[in-house]
Design a protein around this motif. Structure first.
Motif, mmCIF file in Angstrom:
data_model
loop_
_atom_site.group_PDB
_atom_site.id
_atom_site.type_symbol
_atom_site.label_atom_id
_atom_site.label_comp_id
_atom_site.label_asym_id
_atom_site.label_seq_id
_atom_site.Cartn_x
_atom_site.Cartn_y
_atom_site.Cartn_z
ATOM 1 N N GLU A 60 0.818 -1.211 0.000
ATOM 2 C CA GLU A 60 0.000 0.000 0.000
ATOM 3 C C GLU A 60 0.852 1.261 0.000
ATOM 4 O OE1 GLU A 60 -3.129 -0.044 2.963
ATOM 5 O OE2 GLU A 60 -3.355 -2.207 2.705
ATOM 6 N N SER A 61 1.811 1.326 0.890
ATOM 7 C CA SER A 61 2.659 2.514 0.960
ATOM 8 C C SER A 61 3.575 2.618 -0.255
ATOM 9 C CB SER A 61 3.484 2.501 2.253
ATOM 10 O OG SER A 61 2.653 2.719 3.380
ATOM 11 N N GLU A 62 3.976 1.481 -0.816
ATOM 12 C CA GLU A 62 4.811 1.501 -2.027
ATOM 13 C C GLU A 62 4.072 2.155 -3.187
ATOM 14 O OE1 GLU A 62 7.408 -2.587 -1.141
ATOM 15 O OE2 GLU A 62 5.886 -2.554 -2.721
ATOM 16 N N ILE A 63 2.769 1.956 -3.245
ATOM 17 C CA ILE A 63 1.974 2.563 -4.314
ATOM 18 C C ILE A 63 2.061 4.086 -4.257
ATOM 19 C CG2 ILE A 63 -0.419 2.960 -5.053
ATOM 20 C CD1 ILE A 63 -0.972 0.029 -4.503
ATOM 21 N N PHE A 64 2.089 4.645 -3.046
ATOM 22 C CA PHE A 64 2.161 6.097 -2.899
ATOM 23 C C PHE A 64 3.557 6.645 -3.205
ATOM 24 C CE2 PHE A 64 -1.730 5.184 -0.702
ATOM 25 C CZ PHE A 64 -2.511 6.292 -0.976
ATOM 26 N N ALA A 65 4.517 5.738 -3.369
ATOM 27 C CA ALA A 65 5.862 6.132 -3.801
ATOM 28 C C ALA A 65 6.086 5.767 -5.264
ATOM 29 C CB ALA A 65 6.910 5.470 -2.920
ATOM 30 N N ASN A 66 4.989 5.394 -5.946
ATOM 31 C CA ASN A 66 5.039 5.043 -7.370
ATOM 32 C C ASN A 66 5.972 3.864 -7.640
ATOM 33 O OD1 ASN A 66 4.110 5.347 -9.977
ATOM 34 N ND2 ASN A 66 5.740 6.765 -10.570
#
Length: 395
Positions: free
Chosen positions: A211-217
């Motif tokens: 989930e957090s990786e998605i917000f870091a593209n």
């Protein structure tokens, strides 16, 4: 009138009462709580049990609509594997899921659950909820990353909300699915609606590291699945922050906020939630977490927020039962430092407060009708649950 006693009573308002007595009327309302100072004398018509009496449990997170997927999925190692199975196998489920919902509702009642926060994407469960003895708070879940669809999605959710009212199926709100599955316009509309209605908000929080990786593209297995089912697009906000921190600007600050799962929540995220929200609650579903990702939240990080921790079961798609006693036994097995008082507080009054049912449920207090559960087959000497521990509904 019934006078009910046990080896110990957990009232949710204080410490265990040894050999205490709960007095309830014929409708189940608490008339009195008597502390015998451990000295129980013979009283006419007194019911005495070997075990612990506690208020009815509150299941703070469930998906009744997925009950017909019981035993259909295999244990996975991450949320992406679970979601992939859900997509592939959900189309093979029986379209008429009402009977499985009836069975799930009955199972919760038999397991001493008196209130439930339930996720709904459709109106399938409303007739069952309307007839149930369980107090339901229905979270009408919305998701969609196409910013042009936001208005239509909210309109559809409001139509489902009207069905809750028509069926008299209990309390409800419109809530986001997760940090990664709503466009910014949709998040804003959910926030506006919540602030206008003062409703409770529930969302799946940091159930996976992806989930957090998605917000870091950072492309990963979860983002690939989102893309494959048409949820991902270029409107997704890239913040290079954790998923929770990225979502904070789009959530109301004064409403009750239930953060569900929190498997990969870090100390910094907890501090942010404490500063941002006036009334936040952490909901743990340990058996589901072990099924989906074979990992539990780091409970030790949350103990400073112990009065804001609740327990849920998630769905029968990711669990073999809907039992709060099994959930807290799992927590105690993996975190033996947890005291039974804490686990019962999380399972009763905290959940009642989170769902705004604490005016009538969650504790043994005069005028409330919280239900009465007996916990037995346990280690009473050390006040510990065991794998043999059972629950019986007394009232």
């Amino acid at each position: 009138m019934r006078k009910i006693s046990a080896s110990y009573i957990f009232t949710s308002t204080g410490n265990f009462i040894k050999n205490g007595i709960i007095v309830i009327d014929s409708n189940g309302f608490v008339i009195d709580v008597i502390d015998t100072q451990g000295e129980l004398k013979e009283i006419a018509t007194l019911e005495h049990y070997n075990g612990i009496l506690c208020p009815g449990f509150v299941n703070a997170h469930c998906h009744l609509e997925l009950s017909n997927m019981h035993k259909m999925l295999d244990k996975s190692e991450n949320i992406a594997g679970f979601v992939k199975q859900m997509i592939e196998k959900r189309k093979f489920t029986n379209s008429d899921s009402e009977q499985s919902i009836i069975i799930a509702d009955r199972q919760m009642k038999e397991n001493g659950i008196v209130a439930c926060g339930d996720i709904s994407n459709t109106e399938k469960s409303f007739k069952v909820k309307a007839k149930s003895k369980i107090n339901y708070y229905t979270f009408i879940e919305v998701l969609g990353l196409n910013e042009n669809d936001a208005e239509n999605i909210i309109s559809s959710a409001k139509e489902i909300a009207n069905k809750v009212l028509e069926e008299n199926a209990g309390k409800y709100s419109i809530s986001p699915h997760a940090s990664y599955s709503l466009s910014v316009p949709l998040l804003k509309k959910v926030k506006e609606n919540a602030e206008l209605t003062g409703s409770v908000i529930s969302f799946h929080n940091q159930e996976s590291k992806e989930e957090s990786e998605i917000f870091a593209n950072k492309p990963n297995s979860l983002s690939k699945i989102l893309e494959n089912i048409g949820l991902n697009n270029n409107t997704f906000p890239i913040t290079n922050k954790s998923s929770l921190e990225s979502l904070l600007p789009f959530l109301p600050t004064q409403n009750n906020i239930l953060l569900i799962h929190n498997v990969f929540t870090k100390k910094e995220d907890i501090s942010l939630a404490q500063k941002h929200f006036a009334k936040h609650f952490w909901v743990f579903c340990p058996k589901s977490n072990l099924f989906i990702s074979n990992k539990l939240p780091d409970i030790s990080l949350f103990l400073a927020d112990s009065d804001k921790i609740c327990i849920g079961t998630d769905s029968l798609a990711s669990n073999n039962s809907l039992s709060i006693i099994e959930e807290i036994t799992t927590l105690q097995t993996n975190y033996p430092q947890l005291k039974l008082e804490q686990l019962l507080q999380w399972s009763t009054i905290n959940g009642a407060k989170a769902l705004k049912f604490d005016d009538k449920l969650g504790s043994f207090e005069k005028g409330k009708k919280p239900g009465v559960n007996l916990i037995f087959n346990m280690d009473l000497q050390n006040l510990k649950l065991t794998t043999s521990t059972e629950i019986k509904v007394i009232a």
